[in-house]
Write a protein that holds these residues in place. Structure first.
Motif, short mmCIF file in Angstrom:
data_model
loop_
_atom_site.label_atom_id
_atom_site.label_comp_id
_atom_site.label_asym_id
_atom_site.label_seq_id
_atom_site.Cartn_x
_atom_site.Cartn_y
_atom_site.Cartn_z
N GLY A 130 10.76 -17.41 -1.62
CA GLY A 130 10.62 -18.85 -1.46
C GLY A 130 9.51 -19.43 -2.31
N ILE A 131 8.41 -18.70 -2.39
CA ILE A 131 7.30 -19.14 -3.24
C ILE A 131 7.69 -19.01 -4.72
CG2 ILE A 131 4.93 -18.66 -3.94
CD1 ILE A 131 4.43 -17.70 -1.05
N ALA A 132 8.29 -17.86 -5.08
CA ALA A 132 8.63 -17.61 -6.48
C ALA A 132 9.70 -18.56 -7.00
CB ALA A 132 9.10 -16.16 -6.65
N ILE A 133 10.67 -18.92 -6.17
CA ILE A 133 11.75 -19.79 -6.63
C ILE A 133 11.22 -21.18 -6.98
CG2 ILE A 133 12.50 -20.85 -4.45
CD1 ILE A 133 14.85 -19.32 -7.09
N SER A 134 10.07 -21.54 -6.39
CA SER A 134 9.47 -22.84 -6.68
C SER A 134 8.93 -22.92 -8.10
CB SER A 134 8.35 -23.13 -5.67
OG SER A 134 8.86 -23.13 -4.34
N VAL A 135 8.85 -21.79 -8.78
CA VAL A 135 8.47 -21.80 -10.19
C VAL A 135 9.49 -22.58 -11.00
CG1 VAL A 135 8.09 -20.32 -12.22
CG2 VAL A 135 7.18 -19.64 -10.00
N SER A 136 10.73 -22.63 -10.53
CA SER A 136 11.76 -23.44 -11.20
C SER A 136 11.31 -24.89 -11.30
CB SER A 136 13.08 -23.35 -10.44
OG SER A 136 13.68 -22.09 -10.61
N LEU A 188 8.26 -26.12 -10.94
CA LEU A 188 7.05 -26.24 -11.74
C LEU A 188 7.34 -26.19 -13.24
CD1 LEU A 188 4.47 -24.02 -9.82
CD2 LEU A 188 4.21 -26.46 -10.38
N THR A 189 8.24 -25.30 -13.64
CA THR A 189 8.57 -25.19 -15.06
C THR A 189 9.32 -26.42 -15.55
OG1 THR A 189 8.80 -22.79 -14.72
CG2 THR A 189 9.56 -23.68 -16.82
N ILE A 243 14.00 -20.19 -14.40
CA ILE A 243 12.82 -19.31 -14.39
C ILE A 243 12.56 -18.74 -13.00
CG2 ILE A 243 10.36 -19.13 -14.89
CD1 ILE A 243 12.18 -19.53 -17.34
N GLY A 244 12.64 -19.56 -11.98
CA GLY A 244 12.43 -19.07 -10.62
C GLY A 244 13.48 -18.05 -10.21
N PHE A 245 14.72 -18.28 -10.61
CA PHE A 245 15.79 -17.33 -10.29
C PHE A 245 15.56 -15.99 -11.00
CE2 PHE A 245 17.82 -21.33 -9.24
CZ PHE A 245 18.55 -21.01 -8.12
N ILE A 251 -1.69 -26.58 -7.40
CA ILE A 251 -0.97 -25.97 -8.52
C ILE A 251 -0.65 -27.05 -9.54
CG2 ILE A 251 1.09 -24.71 -9.22
CD1 ILE A 251 1.30 -23.59 -6.44
N GLY A 252 -1.00 -26.81 -10.78
CA GLY A 252 -0.66 -27.76 -11.84
C GLY A 252 -1.62 -28.94 -11.89
N ASN A 253 -1.51 -29.72 -12.97
CA ASN A 253 -2.35 -30.90 -13.13
C ASN A 253 -1.62 -32.14 -12.63
OD1 ASN A 253 -0.50 -31.58 -15.18
ND2 ASN A 253 -1.76 -30.56 -16.75
N GLU A 254 -2.25 -33.30 -12.78
CA GLU A 254 -1.67 -34.53 -12.26
C GLU A 254 -0.38 -34.90 -12.98
OE1 GLU A 254 -0.85 -37.57 -9.92
OE2 GLU A 254 -2.43 -36.08 -9.58
N GLU A 255 -0.29 -34.59 -14.27
CA GLU A 255 0.94 -34.89 -15.01
C GLU A 255 2.11 -34.06 -14.50
OE1 GLU A 255 -1.99 -34.30 -16.39
OE2 GLU A 255 -2.45 -36.33 -17.15
#
Length: 269
Positions: free
Chosen positions: A46-52, A54-55, A79-81, A142-146
């Motif tokens: 669940g955490i890793a799939i959220s990389v989708s 974010l990317t 990417i998350g998948f 996680i990540g910046n404001e943009e």
């Protein structure tokens, strides 16, 4: 002299039976896994799939506002998948077919209970993982404001669908992820390409994937854009049910039906 060379139909049937057995045995292993192993693997998924998300957000923030931006942004979705599938983590939508094949092959109370148990644990843990990731993005951990702003923009599209439309949209997503799980044993060195192709199609077609969609829904909820009831019952629940219909319902039955009656006797006992 008789030609004993197998014809194309025989070879296809043999390949289908081999795939069926491979995916079914994988599902049987999953059904026997201890509950805590399932939970931690699914939480990580669940955490890793959220990389989708974010990317996608990083690409969206970096690209100019042009008609082709969404097509390029969509390349972040796989990417998350890739992280989850190649990392052998437990994802709910993959388990819709892997857990269903043992049940339809050898129906029993044990198989039914274990299937429901698997889905319940994995879905709950997947959602816990996406909720953690959604909160982290919403709070700027996680990540910046943009990237945060881009993630909110991308996620807001899921609110444009009604609960009924989300359910319908999730059926082909469940079907396609089930095809992906079915095809991967034969993909070998092409696994990355197969995963990217199937999941990229999901995002550009706008289909609803329950777990990736939940990371978007939780982000919107923690950012104050939507309420808890809408998050759980109008966005996540319809997508979960649609994925089940497409994966465990339609594809699993079709995948089993094409080899039923042709499987070796030892596979059906």
């Amino acid at each position: 002299m008789a030609d004993d060379t197998p014809d194309d139909d025989t070879l296809k049937a043999a390949d289908a039976k081999t795939l069926h057995k491979t995916v079914r045995e994988s599902g049987e292993d999953e059904l026997r896994r201890p509950a805590m192993q399932l939970f931690w693997s699914a939480l990580a998924a669940g955490i890793a799939i959220s990389v989708s998300l974010l990317t996608e957000a990083a690409l969206h923030a970096a690209l100019p506002d042009t008609p082709w931006r969404e097509l390029v942004t969509g390349f972040g979705y796989p990417i998350g998948f890739l992280a989850v599938i190649l990392g052998r983590m437990q994802l709910f939508t993959e388990s819709t077919i892997t857990a269903m094949l043992p049940l339809v092959t050898r129906p029993s109370r044990w198989a039914l209970w274990r299937t429901v148990r698997l889905w319940g644990i994995v879905l709950f843990a997947n959602l816990c993982g996406t909720a953690i990731a959604g909160l982290a993005i919403a709070q700027g951990v996680i990540g910046n404001e943009e990237i945060r702003a881009a993630a909110l923009t991308i996620s807001s599209s899921i609110t444009e669908l009604s609960a009924g439309r989300t359910f319908v949209n999730a059926i082909p997503a469940g079907f396609m992820i089930a095809i992906l799980a079915w095809a991967l044993p034969n993909a070998r060195s092409q696994s990355v390409l197969v995963i990217v192709a199937f999941t990229y199609l999901l995002v550009i077609a706008g289909f609803s994937h329950s777990i990736v969609g939940s990371s978007e829904a939780f982000l919107l909820m923690f950012a104050g854009r939507i309420g808890v009831a809408q998050t759980l019952f109008a966005l996540i629940a319809p997508a979960v049910l649609g994925n089940l219909v497409g994966g465990a319902g339609i594809f699993a039955v079709l995948a089993h039906g094409q080899v039923r009656g042709e499987m070796p006797q030892e596979d059906e006992t």
